[in-house]
Design a protein around this motif. Structure first.
Motif, PDB file in Angstrom:
ATOM      1  N   GLU A 274    -108.610 -23.527 -56.592  1.00 35.63           N
ATOM      2  CA  GLU A 274    -108.551 -23.072 -57.991  1.00 35.63           C
ATOM      3  C   GLU A 274    -108.669 -21.548 -58.065  1.00 35.63           C
ATOM      4  O   GLU A 274    -107.973 -20.906 -58.859  1.00 35.63           O
ATOM      5  CB  GLU A 274    -109.668 -23.740 -58.798  1.00 35.63           C
ATOM      6  CG  GLU A 274    -109.485 -25.240 -59.003  1.00 35.63           C
ATOM      7  CD  GLU A 274    -108.186 -25.552 -59.741  1.00 35.63           C
ATOM      8  OE1 GLU A 274    -107.857 -24.839 -60.695  1.00 35.63           O
ATOM      9  OE2 GLU A 274    -107.481 -26.498 -59.311  1.00 35.63           O
ATOM     10  N   ARG A 275    -109.571 -20.969 -57.266  1.00 36.55           N
ATOM     11  CA  ARG A 275    -109.719 -19.502 -57.260  1.00 36.55           C
ATOM     12  C   ARG A 275    -108.430 -18.832 -56.818  1.00 36.55           C
ATOM     13  O   ARG A 275    -108.017 -17.806 -57.375  1.00 36.55           O
ATOM     14  CB  ARG A 275    -110.847 -19.094 -56.305  1.00 36.55           C
ATOM     15  CG  ARG A 275    -112.248 -19.242 -56.870  1.00 36.55           C
ATOM     16  CD  ARG A 275    -113.259 -18.784 -55.850  1.00 36.55           C
ATOM     17  NE  ARG A 275    -112.925 -17.449 -55.355  1.00 36.55           N
ATOM     18  CZ  ARG A 275    -113.198 -17.025 -54.117  1.00 36.55           C
ATOM     19  NH1 ARG A 275    -113.779 -17.833 -53.244  1.00 36.55           N
ATOM     20  NH2 ARG A 275    -112.878 -15.802 -53.780  1.00 36.55           N
ATOM     21  N   ILE A 276    -107.783 -19.420 -55.818  1.00 37.07           N
ATOM     22  CA  ILE A 276    -106.529 -18.839 -55.330  1.00 37.07           C
ATOM     23  C   ILE A 276    -105.475 -18.877 -56.435  1.00 37.07           C
ATOM     24  O   ILE A 276    -104.763 -17.869 -56.663  1.00 37.07           O
ATOM     25  CB  ILE A 276    -106.020 -19.624 -54.096  1.00 37.07           C
ATOM     26  CG1 ILE A 276    -106.993 -19.448 -52.920  1.00 37.07           C
ATOM     27  CG2 ILE A 276    -104.624 -19.146 -53.700  1.00 37.07           C
ATOM     28  CD1 ILE A 276    -106.672 -20.340 -51.734  1.00 37.07           C
ATOM     29  N   MET A 277    -105.375 -19.994 -57.132  1.00 34.68           N
ATOM     30  CA  MET A 277    -104.369 -20.125 -58.172  1.00 34.68           C
ATOM     31  C   MET A 277    -104.607 -19.133 -59.316  1.00 34.68           C
ATOM     32  O   MET A 277    -103.649 -18.694 -59.987  1.00 34.68           O
ATOM     33  CB  MET A 277    -104.366 -21.559 -58.717  1.00 34.68           C
ATOM     34  CG  MET A 277    -104.101 -22.629 -57.655  1.00 34.68           C
ATOM     35  SD  MET A 277    -102.506 -22.425 -56.802  1.00 34.68           S
ATOM     36  CE  MET A 277    -101.374 -22.797 -58.134  1.00 34.68           C
ATOM     37  N   ASP A 278    -105.878 -18.751 -59.520  1.00 35.28           N
ATOM     38  CA  ASP A 278    -106.216 -17.828 -60.602  1.00 35.28           C
ATOM     39  C   ASP A 278    -106.153 -16.358 -60.187  1.00 35.28           C
ATOM     40  O   ASP A 278    -106.355 -15.480 -61.006  1.00 35.28           O
ATOM     41  CB  ASP A 278    -107.630 -18.114 -61.120  1.00 35.28           C
ATOM     42  CG  ASP A 278    -107.699 -19.468 -61.840  1.00 35.28           C
ATOM     43  OD1 ASP A 278    -106.633 -19.954 -62.269  1.00 35.28           O
ATOM     44  OD2 ASP A 278    -108.815 -20.020 -61.921  1.00 35.28           O
ATOM     45  N   THR A 279    -105.866 -16.086 -58.902  1.00 34.96           N
ATOM     46  CA  THR A 279    -105.849 -14.705 -58.407  1.00 34.96           C
ATOM     47  C   THR A 279    -104.443 -14.139 -58.513  1.00 34.96           C
ATOM     48  O   THR A 279    -103.491 -14.705 -57.954  1.00 34.96           O
ATOM     49  CB  THR A 279    -106.317 -14.654 -56.948  1.00 34.96           C
ATOM     50  OG1 THR A 279    -107.617 -15.207 -56.850  1.00 34.96           O
ATOM     51  CG2 THR A 279    -106.314 -13.218 -56.437  1.00 34.96           C
ATOM     52  N   PRO A 280    -104.266 -13.017 -59.197  1.00 34.49           N
ATOM     53  CA  PRO A 280    -102.936 -12.422 -59.312  1.00 34.49           C
ATOM     54  C   PRO A 280    -102.498 -11.782 -57.997  1.00 34.49           C
ATOM     55  O   PRO A 280    -103.317 -11.282 -57.235  1.00 34.49           O
ATOM     56  CB  PRO A 280    -103.115 -11.349 -60.394  1.00 34.49           C
ATOM     57  CG  PRO A 280    -104.578 -11.002 -60.337  1.00 34.49           C
ATOM     58  CD  PRO A 280    -105.290 -12.249 -59.966  1.00 34.49           C
ATOM     59  N   GLN A 281    -101.207 -11.864 -57.733  1.00 32.23           N
ATOM     60  CA  GLN A 281    -100.652 -11.228 -56.533  1.00 32.23           C
ATOM     61  C   GLN A 281    -100.664  -9.723 -56.743  1.00 32.23           C
ATOM     62  O   GLN A 281    -100.202  -9.214 -57.748  1.00 32.23           O
ATOM     63  CB  GLN A 281     -99.196 -11.716 -56.306  1.00 32.23           C
ATOM     64  CG  GLN A 281     -98.532 -11.143 -55.071  1.00 32.23           C
ATOM     65  CD  GLN A 281     -98.943 -11.868 -53.810  1.00 32.23           C
ATOM     66  OE1 GLN A 281     -99.278 -13.045 -53.837  1.00 32.23           O
ATOM     67  NE2 GLN A 281     -98.942 -11.159 -52.696  1.00 32.23           N
ATOM     68  N   ARG A 282    -101.222  -9.017 -55.727  1.00 30.48           N
ATOM     69  CA  ARG A 282    -101.257  -7.545 -55.813  1.00 30.48           C
ATOM     70  C   ARG A 282     -99.880  -7.007 -55.479  1.00 30.48           C
ATOM     71  O   ARG A 282     -99.246  -7.393 -54.502  1.00 30.48           O
ATOM     72  CB  ARG A 282    -102.291  -6.984 -54.843  1.00 30.48           C
ATOM     73  CG  ARG A 282    -102.503  -5.492 -54.986  1.00 30.48           C
ATOM     74  CD  ARG A 282    -103.617  -5.013 -54.084  1.00 30.48           C
ATOM     75  NE  ARG A 282    -104.901  -5.653 -54.450  1.00 30.48           N
ATOM     76  CZ  ARG A 282    -106.022  -5.497 -53.772  1.00 30.48           C
ATOM     77  NH1 ARG A 282    -106.014  -4.786 -52.648  1.00 30.48           N
ATOM     78  NH2 ARG A 282    -107.119  -6.089 -54.173  1.00 30.48           N
TER      79      ARG A 282
END
Length: 283
Positions: A274-282
């Motif tokens: 879930e954290r990964i899915m909520d992290t924007p791509q830099r």
């Protein structure tokens, strides 16, 4: 490791490489079995020295431990008739004594192999002996002590040396895949695993991402189901703003869990996804 306090603790400290190179006898049990007296490789000239080297392996792994002749015969002569086995054992023991000390006179006691009573032997390695197996145990103990004192820099130095030795398989030659060696193999695999775990944890806590990744990938190579190693790699990708790489790594790890253990993702791994899915791509 980052710069900081000098590693050398004082004039009495000896670098592990110096201890190895300064020894009169050097034995290597990681990779192919090799023993050197000075620069001479032992056991290379005659085929019948195979049994002598087998005895030497046991002695090196059990320094100072008394062992009966019957126990040693079980290592290398278990399929031989009793009379021939006893004779073969004595030939192998004689060969080993001569191999280690070619100038030994008839009737002269060996400096290293001692007999007590009629049936018991023990191997006493003096300061002139060095083995990589013994060094791994010594280095791990040094790492553990440094770790306990909060000296992360020195602990990492010693843990990394343990991991470096155990990259090579313990006694990898074919005749060394004998059942009696299995407990020793598990012992050194365990020390390597513990060293890698602490290296991952220490470097992660110190924000040393390159080092943490290095040891996490090595741990994952040895144990594809190591959650610590997988999550360390994933966390680094997240810190660097690469959620796509983090998700790819998590997917690979979850497949390993399912294929190797038949296990599904636990709550921690699901939360991580879930954290990964909520992290924007830099960008």
């Amino acid at each position: 490791m980052t710069s900081g306090t000098a590693l050398l603790p004082g004039p009495e400290w000896v670098h592990p490489r110096e201890r190895e190179r300064g020894a009169d006898y050097r034995a290597y049990l990681f990779g192919p079995f090799r023993v050197f007296r000075g620069d001479e490789a032992l056991g290379q000239r005659r085929q019948r020295r195979e049994k002598a080297l087998l005895l030497l392996k046991w002695f090196l792994l059990n320094p100072g431990k008394p062992v009966s002749m019957d126990q040693l015969i079980e290592l290398g002569w278990q399929d031989t008739a009793p009379e021939k086995a006893a004779s073969g054992f004595h030939v192998g023991m004689h060969c080993l004594r001569r191999m280690l000390e070619p100038d030994l006179r008839p009737g002269q006691e060996s400096s290293f192999i001692h007999r007590s009573g009629t049936n018991f032997y023990r191997f006493e390695a003096d300061d002139g002996w060095w083995s990589d197996a013994g060094e791994v145990e010594r280095l791990f103990e040094e790492a553990r002590i440094s770790d306990g004192h909060g000296d992360a820099r020195r602990a990492c130095f010693y843990y990394s040396r343990v991991a470096a030795y155990t990259v090579r398989r313990f006694l990898e030659d074919e005749e060394s895949q004998q059942p009696w060696l299995a407990p020793y193999r598990r012992q050194y695999e365990g020390l390597c695993s513990q060293a890698l775990i602490r290296l991952i944890q220490i470097h992660s806590a110190r924000g040393e991402l390159d080092e943490a990744l290095e040891y996490a990938y090595e741990k994952l190579r040895l144990d594809p189901c190591s959650e610590l190693a997988a999550t360390t790699i994933i966390e680094v990708h997240l810190q660097l703003g690469r959620p796509a790489d983090a998700l790819r790594q998590l997917s690979v790890f979850l497949r390993s869990l399912e294929c190797d253990l038949g296990a599904a993702a636990g709550s921690g791994l699901l939360a991580l996804r879930e954290r990964i899915m909520d992290t924007p791509q830099r960008v």
